[in-house]
Design a protein around this motif. Structure first.
Motif, PDB file in Angstrom:
ATOM      1  N   HIS A  78      -0.103   0.950  -4.460  1.00 23.08           N
ATOM      2  CA  HIS A  78      -1.327   0.870  -4.350  1.00 23.08           C
ATOM      3  C   HIS A  78      -1.743  -0.036  -5.688  1.00 23.08           C
ATOM      4  O   HIS A  78      -2.716   0.679  -6.041  1.00 23.08           O
ATOM      5  CB  HIS A  78      -2.485   2.170  -3.888  1.00 23.08           C
ATOM      6  CG  HIS A  78      -3.167   2.235  -3.043  1.00 23.08           C
ATOM      7  ND1 HIS A  78      -4.093   3.302  -2.513  1.00 23.08           N
ATOM      8  CD2 HIS A  78      -3.195   1.165  -2.298  1.00 23.08           C
ATOM      9  CE1 HIS A  78      -4.167   2.374  -1.779  1.00 23.08           C
ATOM     10  NE2 HIS A  78      -4.302   1.946  -1.465  1.00 23.08           N
TER      11      HIS A  78
ATOM     12  N   ALA B 160      -5.775  -0.768  -5.339  1.00 18.57           N
ATOM     13  CA  ALA B 160      -6.107   0.052  -5.848  1.00 18.57           C
ATOM     14  C   ALA B 160      -6.757   0.427  -6.538  1.00 18.57           C
ATOM     15  O   ALA B 160      -7.456   1.282  -7.558  1.00 18.57           O
ATOM     16  CB  ALA B 160      -5.381   1.383  -4.652  1.00 18.57           C
TER      17      ALA B 160
ATOM     18  N   GLY C  65       1.074  -0.530  -0.390  1.00 18.47           N
ATOM     19  CA  GLY C  65       0.445   0.196   0.087  1.00 18.47           C
ATOM     20  C   GLY C  65       0.891   1.317  -0.260  1.00 18.47           C
ATOM     21  O   GLY C  65       1.265   1.554  -1.151  1.00 18.47           O
TER      22      GLY C  65
ATOM     23  N   ARG D 190     -12.090  -0.017  -2.333  1.00 15.79           N
ATOM     24  CA  ARG D 190     -11.396   0.414  -3.413  1.00 15.79           C
ATOM     25  C   ARG D 190     -11.858  -0.372  -4.668  1.00 15.79           C
ATOM     26  O   ARG D 190     -12.790  -0.002  -5.093  1.00 15.79           O
ATOM     27  CB  ARG D 190      -9.979   0.516  -4.210  1.00 15.79           C
ATOM     28  CG  ARG D 190      -9.673   1.693  -3.596  1.00 15.79           C
ATOM     29  CD  ARG D 190     -10.173   3.488  -3.574  1.00 15.79           C
ATOM     30  NE  ARG D 190      -8.755   3.755  -4.407  1.00 15.79           N
ATOM     31  CZ  ARG D 190      -7.731   4.896  -4.522  1.00 15.79           C
ATOM     32  NH1 ARG D 190      -7.383   4.689  -2.961  1.00 15.79           N
ATOM     33  NH2 ARG D 190      -7.065   5.128  -5.230  1.00 15.79           N
TER      34      ARG D 190
ATOM     35  N   PHE E 103      -5.768  -7.952   3.064  1.00 19.10           N
ATOM     36  CA  PHE E 103      -5.661  -6.398   2.261  1.00 19.10           C
ATOM     37  C   PHE E 103      -5.874  -5.095   3.783  1.00 19.10           C
ATOM     38  O   PHE E 103      -7.028  -5.697   4.725  1.00 19.10           O
ATOM     39  CB  PHE E 103      -6.871  -5.135   1.461  1.00 19.10           C
ATOM     40  CG  PHE E 103      -7.299  -6.440   0.241  1.00 19.10           C
ATOM     41  CD1 PHE E 103      -5.437  -6.283  -0.682  1.00 19.10           C
ATOM     42  CD2 PHE E 103      -7.890  -6.512  -0.643  1.00 19.10           C
ATOM     43  CE1 PHE E 103      -5.341  -6.758  -2.118  1.00 19.10           C
ATOM     44  CE2 PHE E 103      -8.208  -7.427  -1.493  1.00 19.10           C
ATOM     45  CZ  PHE E 103      -7.095  -7.194  -3.258  1.00 19.10           C
TER      46      PHE E 103
ATOM     47  N   GLU F 165      -7.553  -1.902  -0.463  1.00 21.21           N
ATOM     48  CA  GLU F 165      -8.000  -2.302  -1.250  1.00 21.21           C
ATOM     49  C   GLU F 165      -9.467  -2.168  -1.202  1.00 21.21           C
ATOM     50  O   GLU F 165      -9.779  -2.336  -3.137  1.00 21.21           O
ATOM     51  CB  GLU F 165      -6.765  -3.293  -1.719  1.00 21.21           C
ATOM     52  CG  GLU F 165      -4.948  -2.292  -1.856  1.00 21.21           C
ATOM     53  CD  GLU F 165      -4.806  -2.291   0.172  1.00 21.21           C
ATOM     54  OE1 GLU F 165      -3.586  -2.474  -0.261  1.00 21.21           O
ATOM     55  OE2 GLU F 165      -4.946  -2.723   0.692  1.00 21.21           O
TER      56      GLU F 165
END
Length: 263
Positions: free
Chosen positions: A143, A146, A134, A191, A184, A188
């Motif tokens: 990320h 994401a 991340g 998202r 996660f 994520e």
């Protein structure tokens, strides 16, 4: 080049030269987050969103971005190489959004072949991405999952993405949840939830179809990895629940299906 581009960021209506655009694309995965996030990507995103590029320059960005195949860049590697893949996904999302937006200078500017290439590459990206990072102390926000999710949102919500293919996107989500063997921890899953609830809110996906998909999901829950995968999926669905409920758009059918998605 950095000095010139920083000056242009401060201008209301900067004019970009081709060599400047090439530099931005060349260094889209720059390891220094202050340069990548605060100069390179913000310059590209702003130029697309605020229509600072000419139509020909937009075409040039599309051609160059597709030619570079950034989503495949050193796809077996994690770390610095991921930055190119991850931020290419965000660039592709911006291109599709502009192409779909009716009041955009770039509305329907993509050729059908280019649009299809972005659809197909975006749908496959998170099926091979393996970088779970991340935030990185070294690189800033990496990320990848994401950003890949943001690209999937633009794909499923694009008016030229066939409504008959929305099940394919749900299948992609299922494959993601069943291949990721870690939890996660940087939102994520939230998202990824956007792929579902934005599609519902934009009338691209029916809640009946989502509910039917949920009933078909099967997590064996036989080992620790199974539980991590189930937990990611459940967290995603809870975010779908919350966002649709907040918009007073959650159907009773989907509400019940999500509530029943438990151990």
């Amino acid at each position: 080049m950095e000095k010139i581009l920083k000056e242009k960021l401060a201008q209301d209506m900067p004019i970009y030269q081709q060599e400047e655009i090439l530099w931005l694309l060349d260094y889209i995965g720059h390891p220094d987050y202050k340069i990548r996030d605060e100069l390179i990507f913000v310059s590209l995103a702003r130029a697309i969103q605020e229509q600072l590029f000419t139509k020909d320059q937009f075409d040039f960005v599309v051609i160059e971005a597709l030619k570079r195949q950034g989503l495949l860049y050193k796809k077996e590697e994690v770390g610095q190489a991921t930055l190119t893949r991850s931020f290419t996904a965000l660039l592709f999302a911006n291109l599709l959004h502009a192409d779909a937006k009716k009041n955009s200078l770039y509305f329907k500017r993509l050729s059908s072949q280019q649009r299809m290439a972005l659809f197909e590459q975006g749908m496959s990206y998170l099926l091979y991405e393996n970088d779970r990072t991340g935030y990185s102390e070294e690189y800033g926000w990496v990320h990848a999952f994401a950003h890949g999710a943001d690209l999937l949102v633009e794909i499923i919500c694009h008016p030229d993405f066939s409504i008959t293919r929305v099940n394919e996107v749900l299948q992609v989500l299922e494959k993601i949840f069943k291949r990721v063997n870690w939890r996660f921890i940087s939102d994520e899953d939230w998202r990824l939830a956007r792929v579902i609830y934005q599609a519902v809110l934009n009338d691209r996906l029916s809640q009946t179809r989502v509910a039917a998909w949920l009933t078909s999901l099967d997590f064996p829950l036989e080992n620790s990895t199974d539980f991590l995968q189930f937990s990611n999926a459940r967290s995603c669905l809870l975010e779908v629940y919350l966002q649709l409920d907040k918009e007073k758009a959650l159907s009773d059918e989907l509400r019940e299906a999500i509530q029943l998605f438990s151990y």
